[in-house]
Structures are given as C-alpha cells and as structure tokens.
Design a protein around this motif. Structure first.
Motif, PDB file in Angstrom:
ATOM      1  N   SER A  36       0.820  -1.215   0.000  1.00  0.00           N
ATOM      2  CA  SER A  36       0.000   0.000   0.000  1.00  0.00           C
ATOM      3  C   SER A  36       0.854   1.265   0.000  1.00  0.00           C
ATOM      4  O   SER A  36       0.434   2.293  -0.523  1.00  0.00           O
ATOM      5  N   ARG A  38       3.748   1.379  -1.466  1.00  0.00           N
ATOM      6  CA  ARG A  38       4.579   1.230  -2.667  1.00  0.00           C
ATOM      7  C   ARG A  38       6.060   1.051  -2.329  1.00  0.00           C
ATOM      8  O   ARG A  38       6.942   1.368  -3.138  1.00  0.00           O
ATOM      9  N   THR A  41       6.801  -3.897  -4.806  1.00  0.00           N
ATOM     10  CA  THR A  41       5.781  -4.292  -5.768  1.00  0.00           C
ATOM     11  C   THR A  41       5.078  -5.543  -5.231  1.00  0.00           C
ATOM     12  O   THR A  41       5.652  -6.298  -4.434  1.00  0.00           O
ATOM     13  N   ARG A 176      10.647   3.756   3.025  1.00  0.00           N
ATOM     14  CA  ARG A 176      10.317   2.708   2.053  1.00  0.00           C
ATOM     15  C   ARG A 176      11.405   1.639   2.038  1.00  0.00           C
ATOM     16  O   ARG A 176      11.124   0.438   1.982  1.00  0.00           O
TER      17      ARG A 176
END
Length: 336
Positions: A36, A38, A41, A176
C-alpha cells in the motif's frame, strides 16, 4: 494400508490444505502495508513473504509443541483422528468464508476453535486442556491486539517526534527502504507462529495414530512439508484481505507502514520465544495499523471497517468450532 495410516494421511492432507489457505489468507499480514505504501511491488512482496514464511517455519518448534501437546488430550486410535480431521477442516472452511468477504480473521483461532469444538463434541475420545486454552489462547487473543494498538501509537509518535524536522521526501524514501526489513521480519514472524501451528497438528496426528511416541517431537519432514505449503499459499496471494489491511482501514504512508510492521513482528517474536504462546499474526498487525493510524487523528481510522474486523475476530473461535462439530458428525462413521 492400515486404518491408522489412512486416517493419519487424511489428517495430514487436511493440515496441508489448512497451511495453504493460511498462506494466502494471511499473506496480507506481512506485505499489505509494504504494497500500500509502494515500498515493494506486489510480486516482490509476495516472494519475500513466502521466503520469510519458509525460514520462519523452521524456527517455531516451541509454538508447535504448545499446539501439539498443550491444547487437547486425545485417546490414541483412529476415532480420535476423526476429531483432529474435523477440527482442521472446520478451520479451512472458516478461512475460506472470511477470505471471500475480505475479512482478516485469525487462521490460528480458527484452528484452535475447530479443534476444541470437535473435541468437546467427542468428549468420550478426549478432553480440552482449559488452563492452557485460557493462558495460551484466550488471554493472548485479547492482549495481543491491545498491545499492538498501544505500541503502534507509541512507536509512531516517537518516529514523528524524532524526525519532526526531516525532509518529507527523503524520509519517505528512507522509510520505504526500511520497510523491506520490517516486512521481512514480519514474514519470518508469521512463519514462526503460523507454520508451527500446522506442525503441531501433524505431530498430534502422528502421536494419536501411534506412529511416534511423543506428542512434541517434530520429524524433519514435517518442517519441510509445512514450510513449503505455507510458502506456496503465501505466494498465491490473498488480494481481498491485502486490500482490506492496506487501504480500507487507513491510508498508510511509508513511516506508518514501517512502524506497524516493526511493532507487529516484535510482538510475534516475543510471544514465540519468551511466552511460547501461539498468538494471531492477523490480530497483531491489524491492531498495530489501527494504533499507527490513530496518531494522525482518531477519525483517520475507518472504525466501521475496523468494527467488522473485530466482529470476525470475536466470532472466529466459536464459528470454527461449530463448523468442526458439523464436519465431525459427517465423518465420524469413516473414522470408526
């Protein structure tokens, strides 16, 4: 083949089916937040989750012993294997029902509920170890979501304060990358907890069928088979539940995803290695997401969705138990 061997094989096949559904049903536990935000993938996230589950399955022997030897006591013989079979199939059925509606219910509690329900119905064949059910299942069932909620809120507040002067763009990129590690830890934690429960069922079947002398010794092939089925199930994905956890509860950013995964994996490891308690990965990560989301503002969490999830949590144990009772009545003639 002897009746005992046929009955044990039937239970093992049912356990592997449960393991597979556990994988695609609970894949969201490890990777929904990473997808969600990102950070990863979908296919990369699922691959990493499958590998993590495979590794974690080899590290969960203490949880497996609790499931195999600490929840129900069954008399040796084919009829008792019918109880185990019904309990496992009851859990599989409930997994499929909640997966269809996209509800992240607990596969663990479905398994425990099914096993307890079938054992209670067939009380002449075994008994429930209520002390362990209360201390190892029911108390953690209530406590782990509360702990996840509180820690999720606290950790997210700490992150917001520590990085309050940081550049938002750089921080998002950094979190991330960090989510790769937190999602990997979550995947291993899921393997430690959930693969171990299937291993415990297989060992219980082997012991009840008279194929091994101890209800806690785990043969090497049980590790390999269980780990493989869980990994395959995880890789097949559970997109309905991934959407619920990743988007429907709250819109997560990379920092929130990292905080939720870090909290949930920490709770999983603590319970596996300190308390030896088979807790729900679903309850833990979902409540951590709610706690993290509440730091934005209370109405940032879609509490109506959260309420539906809590209803699924509460009904899982008795619902799986009732389904298992119905299945036991159907299969009892086949197990003598």
């Amino acid at each position: 083949m002897s009746p005992e061997l046929i009955a044990v094989l039937a239970v093992i096949i049912a356990a592997m089916a449960f393991d597979y559904t556990n994988g695609f049903h609970d894949a969201a536990n490890a990777i929904a937040t990473s997808i969600s935000t990102r950070a990863l993938t979908p296919r990369v996230a699922l691959t990493m989750a499958a590998v993590g589950n495979f590794i974690g399955a080899h590290l969960g022997s203490e949880v497996a012993k609790t499931v195999g030897d600490g929840l129900v006591t069954l008399k040796p013989g084919v009829p008792s294997l019918g109880v185990v079979f019904a309990g496992v199939v009851g859990a599989v059925t409930w997994n499929l029902i909640t997966w269809y509606f996209g509800l992240p219910s607990s596969s663990s509690h479905a398994l425990f509920g099914g096993l307890v329900g079938a054992t209670l119905l067939a009380s002449s064949l075994g008994s429930v170890q209520w002390d362990n059910i209360v201390t190892k299942v029911l108390i953690p069932m209530v406590a782990s979501p509360i702990v996840g909620l509180i820690l999720g809120f606290v950790v997210m507040v700490a992150i917001m304060w520590i990085f309050r002067r940081g550049n938002p763009g750089k921080l998002n990129r950094g979190f991330r990358h960090a989510q790769t590690l937190s999602a990997a830890a979550m995947s291993v934690g899921h393997g430690i907890q959930d693969a171990a429960k299937t291993m415990g069922i297989v060992v219980l079947a082997l012991y009840t069928g008279g194929f091994q002398d101890s209800p806690s010794d785990i043969p090497w092939w049980v590790y390999i088979t269980t780990a493989t089925m869980l990994a395959l199930g995880t890789y097949s994905g559970g997109w309905r539940i991934i959407r619920t956890l990743g988007r429907k509860i709250i819109d997560l950013g990379p920092a929130e995803g990292f905080a939720a995964e870090t909290v949930a994996s920490s709770v999983l490891f603590f319970n596996a290695y300190v308390l030896h308690a088979p807790i729900s990965t679903t309850h833990t990560i979902t409540s951590a997401i709610m706690g993290v989301g509440a730091t934005k503002r209370l109405n940032a969490v879609r509490w109506n969705v959260a309420g539906n999830i809590v209803i699924a949590w509460v009904t899982t144990f008795p619902a799986a138990g009732l389904i298992a009772c119905g299945i036991y009545l159907l299969v009892r003639p086949l197990f003598g």
